[in-house]
Write a protein that holds these residues in place. Structure first.
Motif, mmCIF file in Angstrom:
data_model
loop_
_atom_site.group_PDB
_atom_site.id
_atom_site.type_symbol
_atom_site.label_atom_id
_atom_site.label_comp_id
_atom_site.label_asym_id
_atom_site.label_seq_id
_atom_site.Cartn_x
_atom_site.Cartn_y
_atom_site.Cartn_z
ATOM 1 N N ILE A 83 0.847 -1.192 0.000
ATOM 2 C CA ILE A 83 0.000 0.000 0.000
ATOM 3 C C ILE A 83 0.883 1.242 0.000
ATOM 4 N N THR A 84 0.332 2.341 -0.477
ATOM 5 C CA THR A 84 1.096 3.579 -0.554
ATOM 6 C C THR A 84 0.222 4.765 -0.155
ATOM 7 N N TRP A 115 10.546 0.842 2.540
ATOM 8 C CA TRP A 115 9.203 0.429 2.915
ATOM 9 C C TRP A 115 9.206 -0.071 4.353
ATOM 10 N N VAL A 116 8.022 -0.155 4.930
ATOM 11 C CA VAL A 116 7.849 -0.649 6.292
ATOM 12 C C VAL A 116 6.970 -1.884 6.222
ATOM 13 N N VAL A 117 7.407 -2.968 6.851
ATOM 14 C CA VAL A 117 6.610 -4.191 6.876
ATOM 15 C C VAL A 117 5.736 -4.155 8.123
ATOM 16 N N LEU A 118 4.438 -4.348 7.899
ATOM 17 C CA LEU A 118 3.450 -4.321 8.966
ATOM 18 C C LEU A 118 2.639 -5.606 8.933
ATOM 19 N N ALA A 119 1.860 -5.824 9.980
ATOM 20 C CA ALA A 119 0.911 -6.942 10.020
ATOM 21 C C ALA A 119 -0.442 -6.392 10.447
ATOM 22 N N ASP A 120 -1.498 -6.937 9.847
ATOM 23 C CA ASP A 120 -2.850 -6.550 10.262
ATOM 24 C C ASP A 120 -3.169 -7.244 11.583
ATOM 25 N N CYS A 127 3.025 -4.290 3.208
ATOM 26 C CA CYS A 127 4.084 -3.290 3.194
ATOM 27 C C CYS A 127 3.521 -1.896 2.962
ATOM 28 N N LEU A 128 4.069 -0.942 3.670
ATOM 29 C CA LEU A 128 3.771 0.467 3.463
ATOM 30 C C LEU A 128 4.926 1.044 2.658
ATOM 31 N N SER A 131 5.321 7.420 -0.388
ATOM 32 C CA SER A 131 4.118 8.202 -0.649
ATOM 33 C C SER A 131 4.025 8.609 -2.114
ATOM 34 N N LEU A 132 2.793 8.665 -2.609
ATOM 35 C CA LEU A 132 2.518 9.200 -3.943
ATOM 36 C C LEU A 132 1.870 10.573 -3.868
ATOM 37 N N ALA A 133 1.768 11.141 -2.664
ATOM 38 C CA ALA A 133 1.120 12.437 -2.486
ATOM 39 C C ALA A 133 1.890 13.520 -3.238
ATOM 40 N N PRO A 134 1.179 14.423 -3.899
ATOM 41 C CA PRO A 134 1.828 15.509 -4.624
ATOM 42 C C PRO A 134 2.714 16.339 -3.683
ATOM 43 N N GLY A 135 3.891 16.683 -4.155
ATOM 44 C CA GLY A 135 4.814 17.518 -3.388
ATOM 45 C C GLY A 135 5.654 16.782 -2.371
#
Length: 139
Positions: A83-84, A115-120, A127-128, A131-135
């Protein structure tokens, strides 16, 4: 002729709880529950014929279905989500995901990764990514 990815099924001890976690992560809503299954996705108002037309035209965002199983997850996932963030930086998204109930985990990724590995809450790794956020520029 080709196929399209329509939904992903995830085994869960508590399908409703895990569905709610992933709704929070992805901004999805619960489509419905049938027996021991809970389906979530992005656009519950789209008629089936419009969704089918989109699937024929191009790949679309899949829904997720959580199905009750009696056994707990064991071992590392063979398949996981990447995810991003789209509205902020990775650090802010990491804090949000941890607040939702995710935990940091180690699957042998080593230090210094982008990236950061997470667990639900049921231990499924994801994985996180950057970011794709503008700027926001992240490597």
């Amino acid at each position: 002729m080709t196929s399209r990815l329509e939904w992903i099924t995830v085994d869960a001890r508590d399908p409703r709880s895990l569905a709610e976690f992933w709704c929070g992560v992805l901004g999805y809503v619960v489509y419905g529950e049938r027996g021991d299954a809970v389906e979530i996705g992005p656009d519950p108002e789209q008629p089936d014929e419009e969704r089918l037309a989109e699937l024929r035209d191009r790949p679309t965002v899949p829904s997720l279905t959580f199905v009750r199983v009696d056994d707990a997850k064991t071992g590392k996932n063979r398949l996981h989500f990447e995810i991003t963030p789209i509205d902020g930086d990775q650090d802010a998204e990491l804090a949000r995901l941890l607040d939702l109930g995710a935990t940091k985990t180690d699957v042998g990724q080593g230090d210094g990764r982008s990236w950061v590995v997470l667990a639900d809450p049921e231990g499924n790794e994801f994985c996180l990514a950057r970011s794709l956020a503008p700027g926001i520029f992240e490597i």
